[in-house]
Design a protein around this motif. Sequence first.
Motif, PDB file in Angstrom:
ATOM      1  N   ARG A 314      48.883 -22.089   2.097  1.00  0.00           N
ATOM      2  CA  ARG A 314      49.136 -20.650   2.177  1.00  0.00           C
ATOM      3  C   ARG A 314      49.805 -20.150   0.896  1.00  0.00           C
ATOM      4  NH1 ARG A 314      50.180 -21.945   7.665  1.00  0.00           N
ATOM      5  NH2 ARG A 314      52.405 -22.241   7.276  1.00  0.00           N
ATOM      6  N   GLY A 315      50.728 -20.946   0.382  1.00  0.00           N
ATOM      7  CA  GLY A 315      51.374 -20.573  -0.869  1.00  0.00           C
ATOM      8  C   GLY A 315      50.400 -20.565  -2.030  1.00  0.00           C
ATOM      9  N   LEU A 316      49.530 -21.582  -2.085  1.00  0.00           N
ATOM     10  CA  LEU A 316      48.555 -21.667  -3.169  1.00  0.00           C
ATOM     11  C   LEU A 316      47.568 -20.506  -3.100  1.00  0.00           C
ATOM     12  CD1 LEU A 316      47.717 -23.389  -5.588  1.00  0.00           C
ATOM     13  CD2 LEU A 316      46.278 -24.740  -4.042  1.00  0.00           C
ATOM     14  N   GLN A 317      47.192 -20.128  -1.882  1.00  0.00           N
ATOM     15  CA  GLN A 317      46.259 -19.018  -1.720  1.00  0.00           C
ATOM     16  C   GLN A 317      46.843 -17.709  -2.234  1.00  0.00           C
ATOM     17  OE1 GLN A 317      43.057 -19.208  -0.912  1.00  0.00           O
ATOM     18  NE2 GLN A 317      43.298 -21.438  -0.740  1.00  0.00           N
ATOM     19  N   ALA A 318      48.177 -17.575  -2.193  1.00  0.00           N
ATOM     20  CA  ALA A 318      48.819 -16.369  -2.723  1.00  0.00           C
ATOM     21  C   ALA A 318      48.526 -16.239  -4.216  1.00  0.00           C
ATOM     22  CB  ALA A 318      50.324 -16.413  -2.473  1.00  0.00           C
ATOM     23  N   PHE A 319      48.531 -17.371  -4.931  1.00  0.00           N
ATOM     24  CA  PHE A 319      48.181 -17.340  -6.354  1.00  0.00           C
ATOM     25  C   PHE A 319      46.711 -16.986  -6.541  1.00  0.00           C
ATOM     26  CE2 PHE A 319      51.974 -20.065  -6.578  1.00  0.00           C
ATOM     27  CZ  PHE A 319      52.641 -19.461  -7.635  1.00  0.00           C
ATOM     28  N   TYR A 320      45.851 -17.573  -5.726  1.00  0.00           N
ATOM     29  CA  TYR A 320      44.417 -17.308  -5.872  1.00  0.00           C
ATOM     30  C   TYR A 320      44.105 -15.828  -5.611  1.00  0.00           C
ATOM     31  CZ  TYR A 320      43.789 -22.406  -5.840  1.00  0.00           C
ATOM     32  OH  TYR A 320      43.844 -23.741  -6.145  1.00  0.00           O
ATOM     33  N   ARG A 321      44.773 -15.244  -4.607  1.00  0.00           N
ATOM     34  CA  ARG A 321      44.566 -13.812  -4.342  1.00  0.00           C
ATOM     35  C   ARG A 321      45.047 -12.975  -5.524  1.00  0.00           C
ATOM     36  NH1 ARG A 321      46.394 -15.402   0.764  1.00  0.00           N
ATOM     37  NH2 ARG A 321      48.498 -14.634   0.317  1.00  0.00           N
ATOM     38  N   PHE A 322      46.164 -13.394  -6.130  1.00  0.00           N
ATOM     39  CA  PHE A 322      46.668 -12.694  -7.300  1.00  0.00           C
ATOM     40  C   PHE A 322      45.674 -12.808  -8.457  1.00  0.00           C
ATOM     41  CE2 PHE A 322      49.024 -12.816 -11.338  1.00  0.00           C
ATOM     42  CZ  PHE A 322      49.590 -11.549 -11.309  1.00  0.00           C
ATOM     43  N   PHE A 323      45.071 -14.000  -8.618  1.00  0.00           N
ATOM     44  CA  PHE A 323      44.077 -14.191  -9.673  1.00  0.00           C
ATOM     45  C   PHE A 323      42.892 -13.234  -9.483  1.00  0.00           C
ATOM     46  CE2 PHE A 323      45.254 -18.966 -10.366  1.00  0.00           C
ATOM     47  CZ  PHE A 323      46.480 -18.559 -10.869  1.00  0.00           C
ATOM     48  N   GLU A 324      42.436 -13.105  -8.241  1.00  0.00           N
ATOM     49  CA  GLU A 324      41.306 -12.211  -7.949  1.00  0.00           C
ATOM     50  C   GLU A 324      41.673 -10.761  -8.270  1.00  0.00           C
ATOM     51  OE1 GLU A 324      40.474 -12.963  -3.883  1.00  0.00           O
ATOM     52  OE2 GLU A 324      39.584 -14.950  -4.251  1.00  0.00           O
ATOM     53  N   ARG A 325      42.884 -10.382  -7.929  1.00  0.00           N
ATOM     54  CA  ARG A 325      43.328  -9.017  -8.195  1.00  0.00           C
ATOM     55  C   ARG A 325      43.431  -8.772  -9.700  1.00  0.00           C
ATOM     56  NH1 ARG A 325      48.731  -5.827  -5.927  1.00  0.00           N
ATOM     57  NH2 ARG A 325      47.698  -3.778  -5.917  1.00  0.00           N
ATOM     58  N   PHE A 326      43.966  -9.734 -10.416  1.00  0.00           N
ATOM     59  CA  PHE A 326      44.068  -9.632 -11.879  1.00  0.00           C
ATOM     60  C   PHE A 326      42.694  -9.384 -12.484  1.00  0.00           C
ATOM     61  CE2 PHE A 326      43.462 -11.762 -15.945  1.00  0.00           C
ATOM     62  CZ  PHE A 326      44.476 -11.225 -16.724  1.00  0.00           C
ATOM     63  N   GLU A 327      41.696 -10.110 -11.997  1.00  0.00           N
ATOM     64  CA  GLU A 327      40.346  -9.979 -12.548  1.00  0.00           C
ATOM     65  C   GLU A 327      39.761  -8.600 -12.248  1.00  0.00           C
ATOM     66  OE1 GLU A 327      38.208 -13.368 -11.069  1.00  0.00           O
ATOM     67  OE2 GLU A 327      39.078 -14.723 -12.565  1.00  0.00           O
ATOM     68  N   ARG A 328      40.036  -8.087 -11.047  1.00  0.00           N
ATOM     69  CA  ARG A 328      39.535  -6.745 -10.704  1.00  0.00           C
ATOM     70  C   ARG A 328      40.179  -5.680 -11.594  1.00  0.00           C
ATOM     71  NH1 ARG A 328      40.317  -8.621  -5.335  1.00  0.00           N
ATOM     72  NH2 ARG A 328      42.229  -7.384  -5.154  1.00  0.00           N
ATOM     73  N   GLY A 331      39.427  -6.824 -15.637  1.00  0.00           N
ATOM     74  CA  GLY A 331      38.046  -7.108 -16.005  1.00  0.00           C
ATOM     75  C   GLY A 331      37.901  -8.412 -16.766  1.00  0.00           C
ATOM     76  N   GLU A 332      38.950  -9.232 -16.776  1.00  0.00           N
ATOM     77  CA  GLU A 332      38.909 -10.506 -17.498  1.00  0.00           C
ATOM     78  C   GLU A 332      39.084 -11.668 -16.531  1.00  0.00           C
ATOM     79  OE1 GLU A 332      40.928 -12.737 -21.385  1.00  0.00           O
ATOM     80  OE2 GLU A 332      41.807 -10.897 -20.603  1.00  0.00           O
ATOM     81  N   ALA A 333      38.281 -12.714 -16.689  1.00  0.00           N
ATOM     82  CA  ALA A 333      38.395 -13.889 -15.839  1.00  0.00           C
ATOM     83  C   ALA A 333      39.702 -14.627 -16.142  1.00  0.00           C
ATOM     84  CB  ALA A 333      37.206 -14.821 -16.061  1.00  0.00           C
ATOM     85  N   VAL A 334      40.391 -15.049 -15.092  1.00  0.00           N
ATOM     86  CA  VAL A 334      41.680 -15.725 -15.248  1.00  0.00           C
ATOM     87  C   VAL A 334      41.577 -16.909 -16.192  1.00  0.00           C
ATOM     88  CG1 VAL A 334      43.369 -17.181 -14.047  1.00  0.00           C
ATOM     89  CG2 VAL A 334      42.689 -14.985 -13.065  1.00  0.00           C
ATOM     90  N   TYR A 335      40.539 -17.710 -16.034  1.00  0.00           N
ATOM     91  CA  TYR A 335      40.453 -18.943 -16.815  1.00  0.00           C
ATOM     92  C   TYR A 335      39.902 -18.720 -18.217  1.00  0.00           C
ATOM     93  CZ  TYR A 335      41.725 -20.952 -12.394  1.00  0.00           C
ATOM     94  OH  TYR A 335      42.401 -21.239 -11.243  1.00  0.00           O
ATOM     95  N   ASP A 336      39.642 -17.433 -18.540  1.00  0.00           N
ATOM     96  CA  ASP A 336      39.317 -17.082 -19.918  1.00  0.00           C
ATOM     97  C   ASP A 336      40.574 -16.670 -20.688  1.00  0.00           C
ATOM     98  OD1 ASP A 336      36.651 -17.597 -19.566  1.00  0.00           O
ATOM     99  OD2 ASP A 336      36.088 -15.508 -19.206  1.00  0.00           O
ATOM    100  N   VAL A 337      41.674 -16.472 -19.963  1.00  0.00           N
ATOM    101  CA  VAL A 337      42.939 -16.102 -20.596  1.00  0.00           C
ATOM    102  C   VAL A 337      43.551 -17.354 -21.212  1.00  0.00           C
ATOM    103  CG1 VAL A 337      45.274 -15.200 -20.246  1.00  0.00           C
ATOM    104  CG2 VAL A 337      43.343 -14.228 -18.961  1.00  0.00           C
ATOM    105  N   THR A 338      43.820 -17.316 -22.492  1.00  0.00           N
ATOM    106  CA  THR A 338      44.406 -18.473 -23.169  1.00  0.00           C
ATOM    107  C   THR A 338      45.836 -18.693 -22.694  1.00  0.00           C
ATOM    108  OG1 THR A 338      43.073 -18.052 -25.143  1.00  0.00           O
ATOM    109  CG2 THR A 338      45.009 -19.467 -25.409  1.00  0.00           C
ATOM    110  N   ALA A 339      46.126 -19.921 -22.250  1.00  0.00           N
ATOM    111  CA  ALA A 339      47.470 -20.252 -21.779  1.00  0.00           C
ATOM    112  C   ALA A 339      48.441 -20.215 -22.955  1.00  0.00           C
ATOM    113  CB  ALA A 339      47.471 -21.626 -21.113  1.00  0.00           C
ATOM    114  N   LYS A 340      49.416 -19.329 -22.888  1.00  0.00           N
ATOM    115  CA  LYS A 340      50.381 -19.195 -23.969  1.00  0.00           C
ATOM    116  C   LYS A 340      51.651 -18.555 -23.442  1.00  0.00           C
ATOM    117  CE  LYS A 340      50.998 -17.093 -28.545  1.00  0.00           C
ATOM    118  NZ  LYS A 340      50.393 -16.214 -29.583  1.00  0.00           N
ATOM    119  N   LEU A 341      52.799 -19.171 -23.741  1.00  0.00           N
ATOM    120  CA  LEU A 341      54.070 -18.621 -23.276  1.00  0.00           C
ATOM    121  C   LEU A 341      54.407 -17.334 -24.000  1.00  0.00           C
ATOM    122  CD1 LEU A 341      56.480 -21.683 -22.906  1.00  0.00           C
ATOM    123  CD2 LEU A 341      55.317 -20.411 -21.106  1.00  0.00           C
TER     124      LEU A 341
END
Length: 516
Positions: A314-328, A331-341
């Motif tokens: 359930r906790g992990l799904q909260a991140f996945y739902r956030f990822f979907e919302r971010f993409e909507r 307009g950018e796919a989550v895994y296309d975002v370069t990981a950078k602090l």
Amino acid sequence: MGIRVYNSLSRKKEDFEPIHPPKVGMYVCGPTVYMESHIGHGVGPVIFDTVKRYLTFRGYDVTMVINVTDVDDKIIERARKLNTTVEDLVRRVEADYMQNIRKLGVVNVDHFPRATECIPQIIELVQKLIDRGHAYEAGGDVYFDVSSFPTYGKLSGRSVEEMEAGARIAPREHKRHPADFALWKASKAGEPAWDSPWGKGRPGWHIECSAMSMHYIGEELDIHGGGLDLIFPHHENEVAQSEAATGKPFVKYWMHNGLMQLAGDKMSKSKGNLVTITELLSEHSAELIRFLLLSTHYRRPIDFGPERIAEVNRGLQAFYRFFERFERVTGEAVYDVTAKLIGEEKVADDAPGVEVLKEAQRMRDEFIRAMDDDFNTAAAVASLFESLPAVNRFMDERGLDQGARASEAEREALQGFMATLRALGALLGIFEKPAVEPEALDELTTARLREIAAALIEKAGASTSGQELVERLIERRAAARKQKDFKTADEIREKLHGAGILLEDRAGGTTWSRST
């Protein structure tokens, strides 16, 4: 403030100061490869893979070693039971282990030495202990003399007297003291054996790890990891034989992880409550299982079972739902975002998306604070969770997921947050790529597999998954081929094909897939 590590030897947290910075040598006790890898075998590799990821992030040059014990009494006994060779058994089980820990994201191990590949180093170390008066030969066996090492028991906190009170000398043993332990064992007929100054034999379990760690890292280790159940006798004996041989401190920081438990009860073979990694990954994504293992501080017992898995999911799904919302919204796919602090520079209060940018900085700081405090992955995971509400609120207040279009500045702020979230997730080995959900075998196929297994192996329990049944049948087929019982081997292949399972024999073992 730097990293603090709980040291099982001193029983307190200490500042992390490597012996030869920035070099860090880390050795972790691996599996004895006689049975398929269960979830307990995945705990240490996942935890210490994460430790290496974080130490590397903090600027250290880490060499990580996980050994494979491929000669042992348990291996010999199981090979006999399966009517196969030790070599065939250990290579198949080793392949299963390697495949499964890779699926769990353990990709940062530098060396996986096998005990059988280090026999010369083991013999040399045993001889050194004899020469220094810490070991003696008796009837083809060689034992470590615990009375020769005054601080024996310092890691476990046990005295020699306490250990001797609960020990006994078996009829074939020639020990001087009940607590003495075997460094080299004379082999019986038909057992694996190597030439040595004391006759044909094989190494004891404890000496293998000392020899392998010294060979790949050196006489002094920065970190030695393993489960709590290894403190005594295994790690205690490692300390004694290593320090007796070199006269140097063997390990600077002993790190011991908690064990898996099911409904508060330790998981073990004797209790019959072990679950193989293969079976687990047939029902859940590898990311979920890794997330589960890291959601508890490594020194605490890890609760396991359907309810706990569902809770973590359930906790992990909260991140996945956030990822979907971010993409909507962006307009950018989550895994296309370069990981950078995100940087540490102060964010202006009037900067566009200031709430999101400050939340990214807060998340980064809390994460690092948690990991600096004895690699507290549970608190690190919590720091990621705690950031989601603020960013969701930012999008809600601007109607960004309800028809309103995000400005360029808002998109950049959200992208900066996601880049930081992904960078921190990568330090835990999560959110690096889209999670792959397993395609479980359907009930009809599983029922057919149960019938096949009942006829050719044994009746399987109701909780045994279809994937586990396939693995057991592959193991039975391999044993039949080794015995040149090709009729049975062909029968297993044909019956599995009839159930929609295709086998492919490769150099590293047999793999399977669903027929289409």
